[in-house]
Write an enzyme that holds these catalytic residues in place. Structure first.
Site, short mmCIF file in Angstrom:
data_model
loop_
_atom_site.label_atom_id
_atom_site.label_comp_id
_atom_site.label_asym_id
_atom_site.label_seq_id
_atom_site.Cartn_x
_atom_site.Cartn_y
_atom_site.Cartn_z
N LYS A 110 42.72 -12.90 33.37
CA LYS A 110 40.90 -12.76 33.98
C LYS A 110 40.72 -11.42 33.07
O LYS A 110 39.15 -11.86 32.60
CB LYS A 110 41.06 -13.24 35.75
CG LYS A 110 41.09 -14.27 35.80
CD LYS A 110 40.46 -15.49 35.00
CE LYS A 110 40.62 -16.07 35.78
NZ LYS A 110 39.50 -17.13 34.97
N TYR A 151 47.83 -13.26 36.60
CA TYR A 151 46.31 -14.18 35.87
C TYR A 151 45.75 -13.56 36.37
O TYR A 151 44.27 -13.00 35.69
CB TYR A 151 46.29 -14.53 38.26
CG TYR A 151 44.94 -14.89 38.62
CD1 TYR A 151 44.72 -15.97 38.28
CD2 TYR A 151 43.84 -13.97 38.99
CE1 TYR A 151 43.05 -17.07 38.35
CE2 TYR A 151 42.91 -14.98 39.23
CZ TYR A 151 41.93 -15.97 39.00
OH TYR A 151 40.73 -16.60 39.48
P1 NAD Z 1 40.17 -25.81 41.14
O1 NAD Z 1 41.85 -26.14 40.98
O2 NAD Z 1 39.51 -26.48 42.23
O3 NAD Z 1 40.03 -26.95 39.56
C1 NAD Z 1 39.92 -26.08 38.19
C2 NAD Z 1 39.89 -27.49 37.14
O4 NAD Z 1 40.62 -27.07 36.04
C3 NAD Z 1 40.42 -28.70 38.23
O5 NAD Z 1 39.92 -29.43 37.89
C4 NAD Z 1 41.53 -29.05 36.62
O6 NAD Z 1 42.59 -29.73 36.67
C5 NAD Z 1 41.32 -28.07 35.41
N1 NAD Z 1 42.72 -27.88 34.18
C6 NAD Z 1 43.01 -27.61 35.01
N2 NAD Z 1 43.83 -26.48 33.51
C7 NAD Z 1 43.21 -26.83 32.57
C8 NAD Z 1 43.22 -27.47 30.83
N3 NAD Z 1 44.57 -27.13 31.02
N4 NAD Z 1 42.44 -27.58 30.68
C9 NAD Z 1 41.21 -28.57 30.50
N5 NAD Z 1 40.58 -28.02 32.46
C10 NAD Z 1 41.84 -28.28 33.47
O7 NAD Z 1 40.55 -24.33 40.95
P2 NAD Z 1 38.81 -23.39 41.27
O8 NAD Z 1 39.64 -22.89 42.24
O9 NAD Z 1 37.64 -24.76 40.80
O10 NAD Z 1 38.53 -22.74 39.69
C11 NAD Z 1 38.02 -23.04 38.76
C12 NAD Z 1 37.71 -21.35 37.57
O11 NAD Z 1 37.82 -20.06 38.56
C13 NAD Z 1 38.95 -21.38 37.69
O12 NAD Z 1 39.02 -20.57 35.64
C14 NAD Z 1 39.45 -19.91 38.19
O13 NAD Z 1 40.46 -19.05 37.89
C15 NAD Z 1 38.40 -18.89 38.18
N6 NAD Z 1 38.25 -18.68 39.96
C16 NAD Z 1 38.68 -18.49 40.88
C17 NAD Z 1 38.31 -18.59 42.47
C18 NAD Z 1 39.03 -19.31 43.78
O14 NAD Z 1 39.42 -18.92 44.91
N7 NAD Z 1 39.23 -20.68 43.72
C19 NAD Z 1 38.11 -17.27 42.30
C20 NAD Z 1 38.27 -16.73 41.03
C21 NAD Z 1 37.62 -17.35 40.05
#
Ligand code: NAD
Length: 264
Positions: free
Chosen positions: A163, A159
């Protein structure tokens, strides 16, 4: 607190807009007047976000786009431009996560992280930047990286690698697109209360013999500001970066993490 960043007349494409942070971004941009193209692989969730956007008075469309699939990205971008007329703001937000030490990680999991989290940003940026350059009216590309795009964490090597790639791509793209008045930045969340994090709490709990609820509560207690991060915390920065107020900010990767790197 509500601040109006005046995005009326703008069109935003948001990947991963069906859930968590992506949905939060869609709603915040809509609240500030933008029309939204919600891209996801989960169409039921994308439709739910679209309904919420329309309830805020903005236009919404949904488009099935697997960001790791070049053909789907190109077709999706063309469909959005045909329906909405243009794309002013691209939010590269779709992503996946998994907790596993590198010695246990399967090659397919490494590939999935690099393909969705990193290559997806390249593919969508390429398709949309071509359109923004041709239009000649500038634009905004805002990537959802992570605080783990800057520092390491055990069990998340794959991961972190994906990133760190987003942070590097943000800087290079900003250099290439600056002459066209297109800014490129990343927002770097901490631990945000979303379906992705719910799954991580389950994985942490399993590894440590506690319940997911206990893992979540431990997480909350570690936070400097006494609460977990919400999608809206990141969406607020995205709305600012999308606005005219941020026209001179580019190549940055900005933490919205409640000081997570400084917690115990
Ligand atoms: P989540 O799982 O709630 O939402 C992710 C969304 O991306 C989902 O709707 C999923 O269907 C979609 N998705 C997955 N693979 C896909 C693909 N190949 N093409 C199109 N859509 C796709 O996750 P989240 O927590 O909302 O994360 C969103 C972003 O934030 C991600 O990039 C994640 O790495 C980043 N992030 C999240 C956190 C956290 O703590 N939640 C922290 C740092 C970064």
């Amino acid at each position: 607190m509500k601040v109006n960043f005046n995005l009326k007349g703008k069109v935003a494409m948001v990947t991963g807009g069906g859930s968590g942070i992506g949905r939060g971004i869609c709603l915040k941009l809509a609240e500030n007047g933008a029309d939204i193209a919600i891209c996801d692989i989960n169409m039921d969730n994308a439709e739910k976000t679209a309904e919420m956007v329309r309830n805020l008075g903005s236009k919404a469309m949904v488009q099935k786009v697997d960001v790791a699939n070049a053909g789907q990205v190109e077709t999706g971008v063309e469909a959005i431009i045909k329906t909405m007329g243009k794309i002013d703001i691209l939010c590269n937000n779709a992503g996946v996560s998994l907790i596993k030490n590198i010695v246990d990680l399967e090659e397919k999991d490494w590939d999935a992280h690099m393909n969705i989290n990193a290559k997806g940003v390249y593919l969508c940026s390429k398709a949309v930047a071509k359109h923004m350059i041709a239009r000649g009216e500038g634009g905004r590309i805002i990537n959802t990286a992570s605080y783990l795009g800057k520092i390491a964490a055990p069990g998340l090597g794959h991961y972190c690698a994906s990133k760190f790639a987003v942070v590097g791509l943000t800087q290079s793209l900003a250099c290439e697109l600056g002459p066209y008045k297109i800014t490129v930045n990343s927002v770097c969340p901490g631990d945000v209360d979303t379906p992705m994090m719910e799954k991580e709490w389950v994985m942490h709990a399993k590894n440590r013999g506690i319940t997911p609820e206990e893992a979540k509560e431990e997480n909350r207690q570690r936070m400097l500001l006494g609460r977990l991060e919400k999608p809206e915390d990141i969406a607020n920065l995205v709305a600012f970066l999308a606005s005219d107020l941020a026209e001179y900010i580019t190549a940055e990767s900005i933490n919205v993490s409640g000081g997570l790197p400084f917690t115990r």
